[in-house]
Scaffold this active site. Structure first.
Site, mmCIF file in Angstrom:
data_model
loop_
_atom_site.group_PDB
_atom_site.id
_atom_site.type_symbol
_atom_site.label_atom_id
_atom_site.label_comp_id
_atom_site.label_asym_id
_atom_site.label_seq_id
_atom_site.Cartn_x
_atom_site.Cartn_y
_atom_site.Cartn_z
ATOM 1 N N GLU A 264 0.787 -1.229 0.000
ATOM 2 C CA GLU A 264 0.000 0.000 0.000
ATOM 3 C C GLU A 264 0.818 1.278 0.000
ATOM 4 O OE1 GLU A 264 -4.209 -0.735 2.032
ATOM 5 O OE2 GLU A 264 -2.539 -1.229 3.339
ATOM 6 N N ASP A 337 -2.939 -4.419 3.536
ATOM 7 C CA ASP A 337 -3.077 -4.576 4.986
ATOM 8 C C ASP A 337 -4.041 -5.702 5.346
ATOM 9 O OD1 ASP A 337 -1.298 -2.553 5.490
ATOM 10 O OD2 ASP A 337 -2.815 -1.004 5.731
ATOM 11 N N TYR A 567 0.973 -4.210 13.019
ATOM 12 C CA TYR A 567 -0.121 -3.445 12.395
ATOM 13 C C TYR A 567 -0.931 -2.712 13.461
ATOM 14 C CZ TYR A 567 -3.875 -2.400 9.132
ATOM 15 O OH TYR A 567 -4.781 -1.753 8.328
#
Length: 1069
Positions: A264, A337, A567
């Protein structure tokens, strides 16, 4: 010479070849548009664009395979017959098309369209090959042109089956249609085969769709779409039951061939590229490559909730890079993600690459997820690829459609009923309602008085025989236990104080106990935002921005780039076994065996609708101590990393053990009792982390280093029946406090408790409320603006479900069920849309006067509480009543006389649309018994009046007369109306003042009054005059200097750009 004939038809009679035919063939040798090497789909030149004006249909194009194309019929019925062996266009159109029978009728669509600026992904050609939406319905070919106003269709081409020709050196475009199993009259797919002129290799792209669930490419019709190609739009009927591509389940590491990985962000791509080497090419997508078009009609409930997707111009660059990288690649790995948004991004990328023909049959797809950016984690993830989780994509589609339907249906109603207000969306509306409900509680709160008393005692410590002093609070009086409101007046408090002072006290009892304080849970998104706000004074958006940087990767002092945390958008408390083992090992080395928990603690969620998909937020390597990163990270990043590191280590440590002591003190008959308490740390346990020198930046407030040992020792030295000497007493008056306004941290906590929103939505929710001026942040406290309170009241009154906490939380539960595959997403949308549509229909019939009355009743105290004597009688006409009104112009709200237009008195202006020069700001609550005469102008003997208008207080030279507009000037910074004098009014009436002409073009440079003081205007530029500069000090030279500075902004409508005809304008059959 290559034959490229052009035959002209006059009705049904064909003319003989002429010199014009010969010239056309000659031009074909030089014109690349009609050369033998034409691409499969090309755009017309400017000449062709001009010729299209002779057609009654909108667009025109050229292809190279016309074996099956017989004619094109326009909307008005004119036809274009074509020769079977060439290309032709009639000079005059026949009124009907030649009828040809076809065995079956098909639906087809053409391939991509875009402008000159966006080139084809699969080759270096300058010609675009994007898809223009074409439909062949029962009566022929139609161009579907999507716009906000109408759809225009061109009917009329029938396709005839022909024999397949051997491949030639030209590009062939073959558009085929297959019948759907459910409906043989509808096409289910298309196959486009291309041959690259540069390499001579054949490319095939299969795009398969069902008639009800298809992905269609379309663009806005009209000249605007051909002039500017910044965005492309896709209309999508989503069917994820069908395979999205050729997915592989084989391990992708170690590599067996070239692979392209898409992540991303560029930072993440750079770090991962270093881990994987040259056999992998890691590219960023920069988030979503497409999103719902930001216009009405992008979600279509009547068409089975089909959606119109919009591709930003920047996304084409990333798609082109991915397409180019796939040349010679065996695998396409989507590593976005590990959440719903990431799954949706992966789906969008694959869909767009399918449409662009980039996914060949020999390219395998793979979806991989990882929760930390480390070399081991990336390589482990590559060994376990999977397919796209369609349930997560369905949940994403349901959430986007739901939020879109609410926003784009409520917003128009708000614009009409409450000018200047916008919809706050589904989650934002619930959050706004929380803030506004708390404000209403504060407004309605009535404080209550109460009193407390504490005493200071002096005793002797037995061991040292020293005098010791400690405090105690009164708990019983007259043998009754005291509550908060037992003492409610000064008289009662003084009476009790006198009796306490006259009593003799001793130690009645002592009590000791030990308390275990458990370590905190590891961080999830909400708790990280709360702690960062409370301890580091960071907003939710700042916290997430810094955490994103720590997650994507930071280059360490040894030159190695690595992600420092896992994350950061998660609501799971789970920590991997490997990470737990490393943490426990560090605790033993650094603090000792007694500090590590006997067994690894397991943490479970107490949050409603929580998911267990991700790990908690933790350092990727626990041995990256905060002190080691002092020279690598900036100050805020280091503090946030320290918080995460400390919390992660502490969650695997033993609880802290506190020893508490309680001493009860009383008189002889124990009718008066006081109590003193204290505690000390017997075993620090997890609190040792927060006093460690390496975590100095993130010390826990619960263990701020304050030492209670001395007070504990004093109480611990006392014994039962020890006499105590009363040194002094102190009584204190208190009042109950209203519930506090929410801070960002406390609002996030409340949203989490109610199950509203998701970890990824908290920061954006707060940002939207502030951007729309519904909420302001002062001293880290969220205060609702009256505009926000009006919106919340309007939604609560007319759209109760939108602001209902339980409904919003239940909707999150339903979306979670969609993620789990338990609920059909279209069924969920259908149920909600039925109810929501009825709300919209009812609200659209509500008159604006009804809205005014509703708001006036709800906020009467706020609106009229500041009026003199709280009287609502109009002081100007003495007949009317002051009411709350919505301005007919702009977005103004004011309190005025209900006898308008006979009486134009305005008591208070709440909001105004302002002018081009200044931003919207609420006016001070000022009242003027207008007009107020300040004096007379010495030159003209005209009156100088002070008046109040929709945009605030102003002064006026002369009285209003028919056909004459007197000069007026706004009064900035009105704090006290009485402070405005005649001299000040005369100064203001000097403005606007022309300082001179600009040396470049001779336009005037004007000094004028603004809400913030004074400003300089030159054409469409405005520069604010610094507050410490007096207006009489501003000269032309000073004004030019300010206009060339940084504090300059442009106002007014920008001038239209010249229309430029694009040589490669989009022209498609």
């Amino acid at each position: 010479m290559i034959q490229f004939q052009r035959t002209f038809f006059f009705s049904n009679t064909t003319s003989s070849p002429s010199l014009r035919h010969f010239m056309f063939q000659l031009r074909s040798l030089h014109n690349p548009l009609i050369s033998p090497h034409l691409p499969s789909l090309v755009n017309l030149t400017t000449n062709a664009v001009q010729h299209r004006n002779h057609f009654s249909f909108r667009s025109f194009g050229v292809t190279t395979n016309f074996n099956t194309l017989k004619s094109v019929t326009s909307v008005s019925g004119f036809s274009l017959p074509f020769r079977e062996n060439g290309v032709g266009r009639s000079l005059r159109f026949s009124s009907t098309a030649p009828e040809k029978k076809s065995k079956r009728k098909k639906t087809v669509k053409a391939v991509a369209v875009r402008g000159k600026d966006n080139k084809d992904f699969s080759s270096s050609e300058s010609v675009d090959k994007n898809v223009k939406n074409l439909e062949v319905e029962k009566n022929g070919l139609s161009e579907v042109s999507k716009s906000d106003k109408k759809d225009s269709k061109i009917n009329g081409v029938k396709k005839k089956t022909t024999k397949k020709k051997p491949p030639s050196k030209k590009k062939d475009v073959k558009i085929s249609a297959a019948t759907d199993s459910a409906d043989s009259s509808k096409a289910v797919g298309e196959e486009v085969s291309k041959k690259s002129p540069s390499k001579g290799k054949k490319k095939k792209t299969n795009v398969k769709e069902s008639s009800a669930d298809s992905t269609l490419k379309e663009t806005h019709d009209g000249s605007a779409s051909t002039r500017s190609k910044k965005k492309d739009v896709n209309s999508s009927q989503v069917d994820l039951e069908k395979p999205l591509g050729n997915f592989t389940g084989k391990p992708l590491y170690p590599p067996t061939g070239k692979s392209v990985m898409v992540v991303e962000s560029a930072t993440k791509a750079k770090v991962i590229q270093r881990y994987l080497g040259d056999m992998y090419e890691v590219l960023p997508s920069y988030g979503h490559v497409r999103d719902l078009a930001a216009r009405s009609g992008s979600v279509r409930p009547d068409d089975d909730f089909s959606m119109v997707w919009e591709v930003p111009s920047s996304a084409w660059t990333q798609l082109k890079s991915i397409n180019f990288a796939l040349s010679g690649a065996e695998n396409l790995i989507i590593a976005s993600d590990p959440d719903r948004e990431g799954e949706a991004i992966a789906w969008h990328i694959i869909e767009m690459l399918h449409q662009q023909g980039a996914l060949r049959d020999n390219v395998f797809l793979a979806r991989v997820v990882f929760h930390e950016i480390t070399e081991q984690s990336i390589k482990t993830a590559l060994q376990a690829p999977r397919e796209i989780d369609v349930n997560l994509v369905h949940a994403y589609l349901a959430r986007r459609a739901l939020d879109y339907l609410i926003g784009f249906n409520i917003s128009p109603l708000l614009w009409r009923k409450l000018p200047g207000c916008q919809s706050a969306g589904r989650v934002q509306s619930a959050a706004l309602s929380l803030i506004c409900d708390r404000e209403m509680d504060i407004d309605q709160f009535k404080p209550k008085e109460y009193w407390t008393m504490k005493a200071k005692f002096n005793g002797k410590e037995r061991r040292s025989n020293k005098d010791v002093t400690f405090d105690a609070r009164l708990t019983h009086f007259d043998s009754n236990k005291l509550t908060q409101f037992s003492i409610t007046s000064d008289g009662e408090a003084r009476d009790i104080e006198g009796k306490v002072n006259s009593a003799v006290f001793q130690v009645i009892s002592m009590k000791k106990n030990k308390v275990r304080r458990n370590p905190p849970t590891p961080y999830i998104t909400s708790t990280l935002q709360q702690d960062a706000g409370n301890k580091l004074n960071l907003s939710a958006s700042q916290t997430m921005k810094i955490a994103q940087k720590l997650y994507e990767g930071v280059e360490l002092s040894n030159g190695v780039a690595v992600g420092l945390i896992t994350y950061m958008r998660t609501d799971g408390f789970h920590i991997s076994d490997e990470a737990v083992a490393n943490i426990r090992s560090l605790i033993i080395e650094r603090y000792g065996q007694t500090f590590v928990a006997q067994s690894p603690p397991k943490y479970f969620k107490k949050v409603k609708n929580a998911q267990e998909a991700h790990e908690a937020i933790r350092p990727t390597d626990i041995r990256h101590l905060p002190s080691m990163l002092a020279g690598v990270l900036d100050e805020e990043s280091l503090k946030l990393y320290t918080l995460i590191w400390s919390r992660t280590v502490s969650c695997q440590m033993e609880p802290a053990i506190l020893e508490k002591i309680q001493v009860d003190i009383g008189n002889a008959d124990q009718s008066i009792m006081l109590r003193s308490t204290s505690s000390r740390v017997e075993f620090p346990g997890y609190q040792a982390v927060f006093t460690d020198i390496v975590t100095e930046a993130g010390q826990d407030r619960d263990s701020d280093g304050s030492n209670h040992d001395l007070a504990f020792e004093v109480l611990n030295s006392l014994k039962t029946e020890d006499p105590l000497h009363l040194v002094e007493t102190e009584v204190s008056q208190h009042h109950t406090q209203p519930p506090p306004r929410y801070s960002e941290s406390s609002l996030v906590k409340k949203l989490e408790e109610l199950g509203i929103g998701r970890p990824s939505t908290y920061a954006s929710t707060l940002r939207v409320l502030q951007d729309r001026n519904y909420v302001t942040v002062k001293s880290r406290v969220l205060s609702p603006e009256f505009r926000g309170r009006m919106v919340s009241a309007f939604l609560s009154h007319h759209f109760s479900e939108v602001t209902d906490y339980s409904f919003t939380a239940d909707m999150e539960t339903e979306l979670d069920n969609v993620s789990a595959g338990l609920t059909k997403w279209k069924g969920l949308l259908g149920d909600y849309w039925t109810r929501f549509k009825s709300y919209c229909e009812r609200t659209s019939n509500v008159h604006i006067h009804q809205v005014e009355k509703m708001l006036e009743k709800k906020f009467a105290d706020y609106l009229f509480g500041s009026l003199p004597d709280k009287s609502r009688v109009c002081p100007s006409c003495t007949e009317g009543t002051l009411i709350f009104k919505v301005s007919r112009f702009g977005a103004g709200y004011f309190i005025g006389c209900d006898q308008h237009p006979r009486c134009k008195y305005i008591a208070k202006t709440l909001y105004s649309s302002g002018d081009d020069d200044e931003e919207d700001t609420p006016q001070q609550n000022t009242t003027i018994e207008e007009p107020k005469l300040l004096g007379f102008n010495s030159g003209s003997n005209e009156k100088i009046l002070l008046k109040s208008g929709p945009y605030g207080i102003y002064v006026q030279l002369g009285e209003d007369r028919k056909g004459y507009t007197p000069k007026r000037a706004s009064v900035p910074h009105v704090k006290d109306v009485d402070s405005i004098t005649l001299e000040g009014a005369l100064v203001l009436l000097q403005y606007p003042l022309t300082l001179g002409k600009h040396p470049k073009d001779g336009h005037p440079v004007i000094l004028k009054v603004a809400k913030g003081g004074y400003s300089i205007r030159y054409r469409q530029k405005i520069a604010l005059v610094p507050k410490n500069t007096k207006p009489n000090e501003i000269t032309l030279e000073k004004a030019l200097e300010l206009l060339s500075g940084n504090n300059v902004r442009s106002v007014g409508r920008p001038k239209g750009k010249a229309k430029v005809e694009d040589d490669e304008a989009i022209e498609v059959f």
